[in-house]
Scaffold this active site. Structure first.
Site, PDB file in Angstrom:
ATOM      1  N   ALA A  11       0.832  -1.206   0.000  1.00 24.22           N
ATOM      2  CA  ALA A  11       0.000   0.000   0.000  1.00 24.22           C
ATOM      3  C   ALA A  11       0.866   1.256   0.000  1.00 24.22           C
ATOM      4  O   ALA A  11       0.531   2.256   0.615  1.00 24.22           O
ATOM      5  CB  ALA A  11      -0.910  -0.006   1.222  1.00 24.22           C
ATOM      6  N   ARG A  17      -4.233   8.286  -9.882  1.00 25.84           N
ATOM      7  CA  ARG A  17      -5.402   8.240 -10.765  1.00 25.84           C
ATOM      8  C   ARG A  17      -6.710   8.539 -10.053  1.00 25.84           C
ATOM      9  O   ARG A  17      -7.733   8.752 -10.678  1.00 25.84           O
ATOM     10  CB  ARG A  17      -5.472   6.859 -11.462  1.00 25.84           C
ATOM     11  CG  ARG A  17      -4.455   6.717 -12.572  1.00 25.84           C
ATOM     12  CD  ARG A  17      -4.384   5.299 -13.106  1.00 25.84           C
ATOM     13  NE  ARG A  17      -3.647   4.399 -12.207  1.00 25.84           N
ATOM     14  CZ  ARG A  17      -3.478   3.095 -12.415  1.00 25.84           C
ATOM     15  NH1 ARG A  17      -4.027   2.534 -13.486  1.00 25.84           N
ATOM     16  NH2 ARG A  17      -2.802   2.355 -11.569  1.00 25.84           N
ATOM     17  N   ASP A 106      -5.090  -2.268  -2.657  1.00 23.38           N
ATOM     18  CA  ASP A 106      -6.138  -1.577  -3.422  1.00 23.38           C
ATOM     19  C   ASP A 106      -7.105  -2.558  -4.090  1.00 23.38           C
ATOM     20  O   ASP A 106      -7.795  -2.206  -5.042  1.00 23.38           O
ATOM     21  CB  ASP A 106      -5.524  -0.616  -4.455  1.00 23.38           C
ATOM     22  CG  ASP A 106      -4.684  -1.329  -5.520  1.00 23.38           C
ATOM     23  OD1 ASP A 106      -4.380  -2.533  -5.344  1.00 23.38           O
ATOM     24  OD2 ASP A 106      -4.329  -0.679  -6.522  1.00 23.38           O
ATOM     25  N   GLY A 141      -2.380  -6.726 -15.670  1.00 17.52           N
ATOM     26  CA  GLY A 141      -1.391  -7.662 -16.178  1.00 17.52           C
ATOM     27  C   GLY A 141      -2.089  -8.888 -16.762  1.00 17.52           C
ATOM     28  O   GLY A 141      -3.055  -9.388 -16.196  1.00 17.52           O
ATOM     29  N   LYS A 319     -27.068   9.586  17.052  1.00 18.90           N
ATOM     30  CA  LYS A 319     -25.610   9.436  17.195  1.00 18.90           C
ATOM     31  C   LYS A 319     -25.335   9.142  18.664  1.00 18.90           C
ATOM     32  O   LYS A 319     -25.835   9.849  19.535  1.00 18.90           O
ATOM     33  CB  LYS A 319     -24.898  10.709  16.782  1.00 18.90           C
ATOM     34  CG  LYS A 319     -23.382  10.558  16.779  1.00 18.90           C
ATOM     35  CD  LYS A 319     -22.674  11.785  17.275  1.00 18.90           C
ATOM     36  CE  LYS A 319     -22.855  11.966  18.744  1.00 18.90           C
ATOM     37  NZ  LYS A 319     -22.089  13.079  19.322  1.00 18.90           N
TER      38      LYS A 319
HETATM   39  C1  UD1 Z   1      -0.586  -4.681 -10.506  1.00 20.95           C
HETATM   40  C2  UD1 Z   1       0.065  -5.885 -11.186  1.00 20.95           C
HETATM   41  C3  UD1 Z   1      -0.821  -6.327 -12.327  1.00 20.95           C
HETATM   42  C4  UD1 Z   1      -2.187  -6.689 -11.787  1.00 20.95           C
HETATM   43  C5  UD1 Z   1      -2.779  -5.522 -10.979  1.00 20.95           C
HETATM   44  C6  UD1 Z   1      -4.026  -6.007 -10.239  1.00 20.95           C
HETATM   45  C7  UD1 Z   1       2.486  -5.697 -10.960  1.00 20.95           C
HETATM   46  C8  UD1 Z   1       3.744  -5.339 -11.637  1.00 20.95           C
HETATM   47  N1  UD1 Z   1       1.380  -5.526 -11.674  1.00 20.95           N
HETATM   48  O1  UD1 Z   1      -0.628  -3.626 -11.440  1.00 20.95           O
HETATM   49  O2  UD1 Z   1      -0.262  -7.444 -12.996  1.00 20.95           O
HETATM   50  O3  UD1 Z   1      -3.048  -7.030 -12.875  1.00 20.95           O
HETATM   51  O4  UD1 Z   1      -1.871  -5.045 -10.001  1.00 20.95           O
HETATM   52  O5  UD1 Z   1      -4.646  -4.957  -9.556  1.00 20.95           O
HETATM   53  O6  UD1 Z   1       2.513  -6.131  -9.816  1.00 20.95           O
HETATM   54  N2  UD1 Z   1       2.574  -0.741  -4.545  1.00 20.95           N
HETATM   55  C9  UD1 Z   1       3.531  -0.540  -3.566  1.00 20.95           C
HETATM   56  N3  UD1 Z   1       4.779  -0.151  -3.931  1.00 20.95           N
HETATM   57  C10 UD1 Z   1       5.120   0.034  -5.224  1.00 20.95           C
HETATM   58  C11 UD1 Z   1       4.149  -0.190  -6.236  1.00 20.95           C
HETATM   59  C12 UD1 Z   1       2.886  -0.579  -5.847  1.00 20.95           C
HETATM   60  O7  UD1 Z   1       3.242  -0.701  -2.369  1.00 20.95           O
HETATM   61  O8  UD1 Z   1       6.282   0.385  -5.473  1.00 20.95           O
HETATM   62  C13 UD1 Z   1       1.225  -1.143  -4.134  1.00 20.95           C
HETATM   63  C14 UD1 Z   1       0.197  -0.109  -4.529  1.00 20.95           C
HETATM   64  O9  UD1 Z   1       0.002   0.840  -3.492  1.00 20.95           O
HETATM   65  C15 UD1 Z   1      -1.030  -0.960  -4.754  1.00 20.95           C
HETATM   66  C16 UD1 Z   1      -0.466  -2.294  -5.229  1.00 20.95           C
HETATM   67  O10 UD1 Z   1       0.881  -2.322  -4.826  1.00 20.95           O
HETATM   68  O11 UD1 Z   1      -1.740  -1.179  -3.571  1.00 20.95           O
HETATM   69  C17 UD1 Z   1      -0.550  -2.458  -6.732  1.00 20.95           C
HETATM   70  O12 UD1 Z   1       0.186  -1.428  -7.350  1.00 20.95           O
HETATM   71  P1  UD1 Z   1      -0.328  -0.713  -8.678  1.00 20.95           P
HETATM   72  O13 UD1 Z   1       0.640   0.337  -9.070  1.00 20.95           O
HETATM   73  O14 UD1 Z   1      -1.740  -0.318  -8.518  1.00 20.95           O
HETATM   74  O15 UD1 Z   1      -0.177  -1.923  -9.699  1.00 20.95           O
HETATM   75  P2  UD1 Z   1      -0.951  -2.093 -11.055  1.00 20.95           P
HETATM   76  O16 UD1 Z   1      -0.298  -1.250 -12.081  1.00 20.95           O
HETATM   77  O17 UD1 Z   1      -2.387  -1.927 -10.814  1.00 20.95           O
HETATM   78 CA    CA Z   2      -3.736  -1.280  -9.000  1.00 17.73          CA
END
Ligand code: UD1
Ligand code: CA
Length: 426
Positions: A11, A17, A106, A141, A319
């Site tokens: 996270a 976005r 997420d 992906g 409340k």
């Molecule tokens: C990722 C997957 C994708 C999959 C999708 C499903 C990878 C490379 N890709 O893409 O194959 O279909 O999720 O929802 O894993 N996060 C971190 N640190 C980082 C990057 C991301 O903690 O450096 C966390 C984000 O906060 C998020 C989750 O990892 O909660 C996914 O990252 P995000 O950038 O949304 O990946 P996607 O591009 O959606």
């Molecule tokens: Ca994502």
């Protein structure tokens, strides 16, 4: 004996976005944040260790986790991809041996059953990966498979060829690994891809190159793996979660006249034979007994408890209100910081004036009390059992109306005393 389990929740991402200033994982979903929703699901697995990887918005997010025990929170630093996030998490799990499950913070509609199935499916394979077939795979992906259907790897959409982009099976973002097997895979990741990131998904290519098996588990329902990247997806997820909550109450014997206009958060308890009428909003933590009636147009907020047969009607907001058995507040009323006994009648337009601009104060209304229409009860105040107020009474703060007494007027006085100053009732 079952193997130890560690769960890593990712996270740290920025969530640009969503276009809003709140960190993405703190967006609300039926009374919980996205991250709390994921953590509650994870908690059902009774993991030995749970690591949450944060960076952007870390302090704000951490505050929301303060009352959760046993979480290890790590700071990823500037996020460099999901593979980098897991590298950092594994530093906190350096001494850990067993299964490591990775979940994305997420993706909040996931169920514990599906996570358990993912864990059980790995067996002796290098990893298990959750996949799904959503109606719209855009941005996700893709799962690459060979002519025999065998897993070949996961390719991010931005790295896909046109042909690969037509694949309808996607990576949901949930994996199970063996800790000792995962460490060298993470060490070998490279950022040679369209986003210049370390992709966790590349571990699948590495395992297969190494001759190890990677098993996939398809989610029963593609809804479960809906990731939240923007507010449009959040509103779709909210609809799904709301419907799940309503179906659960309906299954428990709660009559809901119009599910389409009924908003019940996660974590609400409602007894059987209670009826919820249209256009009603009920927040997390509210407890409602049996044979109650709520709505239409009621708003029950935090700390509300309705005992059996209590009724709240249209334009009633509550409340921190404990409403006793058989007590009715049917119209145009605010009950805040109030304790009401049983079989009391709260007249139309009653207001507990609980806030003096600085502090909140308590109102206590005894069993069988009768509050006249349009009464303002300025807290702190007490109405004894069987006491009443006249229509339009304004009962000033600190007043204690004795058992069976009636207060009327502005400011409200005991009926006898007022009658005396008015010249008496002859
Ligand atoms: C990722 C997957 C994708 C999959 C999708 C499903 C990878 C490379 N890709 O893409 O194959 O279909 O999720 O929802 O894993 N996060 C971190 N640190 C980082 C990057 C991301 O903690 O450096 C966390 C984000 O906060 C998020 C989750 O990892 O909660 C996914 O990252 P995000 O950038 O949304 O990946 P996607 O591009 O959606
Ligand atoms: Ca994502």
């Amino acid at each position: 004996m079952s193997r130890p389990l560690a769960v890593v929740v990712l996270a740290a991402g920025l969530g640009t976005r969503t276009k809003v200033s709140v960190p993405k994982v703190l967006l609300p979903l039926c009374g919980r944040t996205l991250l709390a929703t994921v953590l509650d699901t994870v908690a059902e697995l009774r993991a030995d260790r749970t690591v949450v990887v944060l960076h952007h918005g870390k302090e704000r997010i951490e505050e929301t986790l303060a009352d959760r025990d046993g979480l290890a929170i790590v700071d990823q630093g500037e996020p460099r991809g999901t593979g980098h996030a897991v590298q950092v998490a594994m530093e906190a799990l350096a001494d850990f041996d067993g299964d490591v499950m990775i979940v994305y913070g997420d993706v909040p509609l996931m169920t514990a059953d599906t996570l358990q199935a993912l864990r059980d499916a790995r067996g002796s394979a290098g990893a298990s990966v959750l996949t799904a077939y959503p109606d719209d795979p855009t941005g996700l992906g893709r799962i690459l498979r060979g002519s025999e259907g065998e897993m070949l790897g996961i390719r991010e959409e931005r790295d896909c060829s046109d042909a690969e982009r037509t694949i309808d099976e996607i990576n949901a973002g949930f994996y199970c690994y063996d800790a000792a097997g995962l460490r060298p895979l993470l060490a070998g990741l490279s950022d040679d891809n369209a986003q210049g990131e370390l992709y966790l998904t590349d571990t699948v290519f590495a395992l297969l190159d190494d001759g190890q098996a990677v098993v996939t588990v398809a989610a029963d329902d593609p809804e479960d793996v809906t990731g939240i990247n923007d507010l449009r997806q959040l509103s779709l997820a909210t609809q799904i979660m709301r419907e799940r909550i309503l179906l659960e109450h309906l299954g428990n014997g709660v009559i809901i006249d119009d599910p389409a206009s009924t908003y019940i958060d996660h974590g609400v308890t409602i007894g059987r034979d209670t009826r919820v009428l249209p256009c009603t909003v009920i927040h997390s933590g509210v407890v409602i007994g049996e044979h109650c009636e709520v709505g239409p147009f009621s708003h029950l907020r935090v700390g509300t408890k309705l005992e059996n047969r209590a009724e709240v009607g249209n334009f009633v907001e509550t409340k921190k209100a404990h409403i006793g058995e058989g007590t009715k507040a049917k119209h145009l009323t605010y009950l805040g910081d109030a304790v009401l006994g049983s079989d009391a009648n709260i007249g139309c337009g009653t207001i507990t004036a609980n806030y003096d601009g600085k502090h909140k104060h308590q109102t206590t209304i005894g069993d069988g009390a009768f509050v006249g229409s349009g009464t303002v009860l300025v807290a702190p105040m007490t109405m004894g059992p069987g006491s009443s107020t006249g229509a339009g009474a304004i009962v000033t703060r600190g007043t204690s109306i004795g058992e069976g007494e009636t207060y009327v007027g502005v400011p409200a006085k005991p009926l006898r005393a007022r009658a005396a100053t008015d010249g008496g009732d002859k």
